[in-house]
Scaffold this active site. Structure first.
Site, PDB file in Angstrom:
ATOM      1  N   SER A 113       1.264   5.595   0.349  1.00 13.01           N
ATOM      2  CA  SER A 113       2.626   5.055   0.146  1.00 13.01           C
ATOM      3  C   SER A 113       3.715   5.750  -0.979  1.00 13.01           C
ATOM      4  O   SER A 113       2.608   7.050  -1.207  1.00 13.01           O
ATOM      5  CB  SER A 113       2.973   3.560  -0.271  1.00 13.01           C
ATOM      6  OG  SER A 113       4.324   3.543   0.098  1.00 13.01           O
ATOM      7  N   HIS A 136       3.368  -1.010   7.255  1.00 16.40           N
ATOM      8  CA  HIS A 136       2.572  -0.129   5.583  1.00 16.40           C
ATOM      9  C   HIS A 136       1.715  -0.756   5.309  1.00 16.40           C
ATOM     10  O   HIS A 136       1.221  -0.384   4.856  1.00 16.40           O
ATOM     11  CB  HIS A 136       4.030  -0.023   4.781  1.00 16.40           C
ATOM     12  CG  HIS A 136       4.108   0.784   4.279  1.00 16.40           C
ATOM     13  ND1 HIS A 136       3.247   2.218   4.510  1.00 16.40           N
ATOM     14  CD2 HIS A 136       4.605   0.746   2.408  1.00 16.40           C
ATOM     15  CE1 HIS A 136       3.536   3.291   2.731  1.00 16.40           C
ATOM     16  NE2 HIS A 136       3.504   2.173   1.895  1.00 16.40           N
ATOM     17  N   ASP A 137       1.909  -1.958   4.896  1.00 16.66           N
ATOM     18  CA  ASP A 137       1.030  -2.981   4.266  1.00 16.66           C
ATOM     19  C   ASP A 137      -0.713  -2.618   4.273  1.00 16.66           C
ATOM     20  O   ASP A 137      -1.471  -2.922   3.933  1.00 16.66           O
ATOM     21  CB  ASP A 137       1.564  -4.469   3.971  1.00 16.66           C
ATOM     22  CG  ASP A 137       2.004  -5.146   2.436  1.00 16.66           C
ATOM     23  OD1 ASP A 137       1.658  -4.217   2.180  1.00 16.66           O
ATOM     24  OD2 ASP A 137       2.316  -5.870   3.446  1.00 16.66           O
ATOM     25  N   ASP A 171       2.875   1.363  11.091  1.00 19.46           N
ATOM     26  CA  ASP A 171       3.828   1.394   9.656  1.00 19.46           C
ATOM     27  C   ASP A 171       5.272   1.949  10.449  1.00 19.46           C
ATOM     28  O   ASP A 171       5.243   3.602  10.442  1.00 19.46           O
ATOM     29  CB  ASP A 171       2.913   2.305   9.153  1.00 19.46           C
ATOM     30  CG  ASP A 171       3.412   3.242   7.962  1.00 19.46           C
ATOM     31  OD1 ASP A 171       4.850   2.725   7.201  1.00 19.46           O
ATOM     32  OD2 ASP A 171       3.420   3.804   7.158  1.00 19.46           O
ATOM     33  N   ARG A 184      13.212  -7.602  -3.574  1.00 18.28           N
ATOM     34  CA  ARG A 184      11.736  -6.794  -2.850  1.00 18.28           C
ATOM     35  C   ARG A 184      11.867  -7.806  -1.599  1.00 18.28           C
ATOM     36  O   ARG A 184      10.511  -8.112  -0.886  1.00 18.28           O
ATOM     37  CB  ARG A 184      11.181  -9.021  -3.629  1.00 18.28           C
ATOM     38  CG  ARG A 184       9.468  -8.321  -3.977  1.00 18.28           C
ATOM     39  CD  ARG A 184       9.303  -7.487  -3.844  1.00 18.28           C
ATOM     40  NE  ARG A 184       7.383  -7.043  -3.677  1.00 18.28           N
ATOM     41  CZ  ARG A 184       6.915  -6.886  -3.469  1.00 18.28           C
ATOM     42  NH1 ARG A 184       7.719  -5.170  -3.755  1.00 18.28           N
ATOM     43  NH2 ARG A 184       5.284  -6.289  -4.087  1.00 18.28           N
TER      44      ARG A 184
END
Lengths: 380, 193
Positions: free
Chosen positions: A153, A350-351, A317, A222
């Site tokens: 990232s 993406h995690d 992602d 967040r």
């Protein structure tokens, strides 16, 4: 697999007056403290060092446990004895970025000129600026050439920039779930998060230290972030339409669904551990990132790079989509560089770079083995 | 060691730069690296095969060889290998010509669809053949292109590609005569002026 046990963050300060760092914006900044952690042993000829770059809201604490903590560092499944970044063989370093809020100099640090926190008085920093103090750290540790640099990232942005800025300083580079320039969608998502923070009345133009923090804005920022880190599939698998401690929906605006509760929990816990101004500065640094800014062309941008590359992307992602990694790979190949690339099938979005440990470990460990200097292994 | 691998390894000069298109689990590239000190890299479409290839210490990139060569500069490799992968591509002509652009020499290995048992199966059973080398049903096969050793020679002739070496193989034996009938695999070393 054993773990690293208790680890400690260390600190070193550079760029004291009058040797302040000249930033890309033209402003000067100093002194600059760098918070960092190291795992494993540096070998005699200092040829087994790996520098890991963290993502937007991570920090220098990549692995092991801080005294009294129940949770390990953010990439603990990947770093440690016998793991992908094997600390029995390698000396692993991770430093908090410039502009961060976990020990390195950032907007929450005290401005030596005023005795007050910098707040918005902190100069805007870029990914390039972030690389400089970390290079000073590597020089400070006496390491002439790293065996590898790696980042996922935002960390991948630093790693690319580093490979271009300091081509002689590393043998290899691992780029995970990252891209070569922030796209309109990525900028837009960050802007929504920034607006959430800046429209919180407690933000007070960044002057909230020792007062009420802009907790609501941070929590919303967040929540947005967490949505972008997951995929539609992984969210549906994790939460579906499950209700939160109820049999049926409430027909009101209380928390009905588990996914709502999860996002609120994530938002609130983030407020406790991260500085709002730091979020603004770091997200802006990401948005400013464009490798083609000066050259106008990606192939040209990678021209100075010399090391071998491993590029990893994940199928689901959508924040840093695989096609962006493929463009990176094309440009690296066009420069006749040694490139390995894999698109890992995953539903985690993406995690995945934090979750898909098994497949990621396979490629990372085998790639790293190619750059080991056999005679200098720390332990056999 | 497979005979086709042995023949390819012996044909490649020491220290060459080699690109294997459809490198699978990297067995051939690992042999070239160990026995001929070649600088090797591969392109492979199967994720699981990439893990195995990387475990052998070779550079592999994930991709489709139908669209994967425009990244490379001309004559960047001493050899480009297409062993057992050409019949699986959508645009074989484009792939061969691209391979000849990025490589000084190209090694092609093809399954011979006109191998005797296949001919006999077609003739006597009236069905599309299934053999040891080509064990797939028509509805479930990675093979998109069906060609023989003769067909490949004709293709090279038509496109001004020089075959500098040709070998035919049946299992673990080399076939010296009636190749298009007796061999189940053809190996060609190609160059283009």
């Amino acid at each position: 697999m054993a773990d690293l046990g208790t680890v400690k963050t260390q600190f070193v300060t550079f760029c004291e007056t009058p040797n302040e760092l000249l930033l890309k914006s033209g402003e000067k900044l100093g002194p600059i403290t760098v918070a960092y952690e190291t795992y494993g042993q540096l070998n005699a000829d200092k040829s087994n060092a790996i520098l890991i770059f963290h993502s937007l809201t991570s920090d220098a604490h990549a692995a092991g446990f801080h005294e009294g903590d129940k949770k390990p560092g953010w990439w603990d499944p990947m770093i440690g004895p016998g793991k992908a970044f094997d600390t029995d063989k390698y000396f692993v370093i991770c430093a908090n970025v410039l502009g961060g809020c976990k020990g390195s100099t950032g907007p929450a640090s005290t401005n030596p000129k005023t005795g007050q926190p910098y707040g918005l008085g902190f100069p805007v920093v870029t990914i390039e600026d972030m690389c400089v103090p970390q290079k000073m750290l590597i020089d400070h540790l006496g390491i002439k050439k790293l065996m590898n640099i790696a980042g996922g990232s935002m960390g991948g942005l630093l790693a690319q920039k580093w490979a271009i800025m300091y081509p002689e300083s590393t043998e290899s580079c691992i780029l995970i779930a990252t891209n070569t320039r922030h796209t309109a969608q990525q900028i837009a998502l960050h802007e929504v998060a920034r607006q959430a923070i800046m429209s919180d009345p407690d933000w007070e133009n960044g002057v909230y230290y020792n007062r009420t923090i802009p907790a609501r804005g941070m929590a919303v920022a967040r929540m947005i972030g967490h949505i972008t880190y997951m995929s539609e599939k992984s969210m549906d698998e994790k939460f579906g339409r499950k209700l939160m401690r109820k049999e049926k929906v409430g027909y009101d605006f209380s928390t009905d669904f588990e996914v709502e509760s999860y996002l609120k929990y994530r938002g609130e816990s983030f407020v406790q551990r991260f500085d709002a101004n730091s979020y603004l500065y770091l997200s802006k640094a990401l948005d400013y990132f464009d490798l083609t800014e000066e050259t106008g062309d990606l192939i040209e941008a990678f021209k100075p790079a010399k090391c071998a590359f491993l590029v990893v992307s994940f199928s689901s992602d959508w924040l840093y989509p695989p096609y962006q990694s493929q463009q990176m790979v094309k440009a690296l190949k066009a420069n006749d560089l040694d490139v390995s690339a894999i698109l890992i099938e995953s539903s985690y979005g993406h995690d995945a770079f934090l979750i898909e440990v098994d497949n990621q470990s396979k490629v990372v460990s085998h790639f790293l083995q190619r750059f080991e200097k056999k005679s200098n292994a720390v332990r056999s | 060691m497979r005979l086709d691998h042995k023949l390819i390894v012996s044909a490649v000069e020491e220290g060459s730069k080699v690109l294997d298109l459809g490198c699978g689990d990297g067995t051939l590239l690992a042999l070239l690296k160990e026995q001929k000190q070649c600088h090797v890299s591969g392109i492979e479409i199967n994720e699981q095969a990439i893990y195995e290839a990387m475990a052998k210490g070779v550079s592999v990139s994930h991709g489709d060889i139908d669209s994967g060569l425009e990244d490379y500069s001309s004559k960047r490799f001493d050899y480009v290998i297409l062993n057992g992968s050409l019949q699986e591509v959508l645009h074989p002509k484009k792939v061969i010509l691209e391979a000849l652009r990025v490589g000084k020499k190209v090694i092609v290995g093809i399954p011979n669809f006109c191998h005797l048992p296949s001919r006999l199966q077609i003739f006597f059973t009236g069905r599309v053949p299934r053999t040891k080398g080509l064990p797939y049903d028509w509805y479930d096969t990675p093979n998109l292109r069906f060609l023989s050793i003769k067909d490949f020679r004709d293709f090279c002739h038509k496109h001004n590609i020089r075959i500098t070496k040709e070998t035919a193989v049946l299992g673990n034996r080399r076939m010296a005569f009636m190749r298009n009938v007796l061999a189940n695999q053809g190996l060609f070393l190609l160059e283009k002026e």
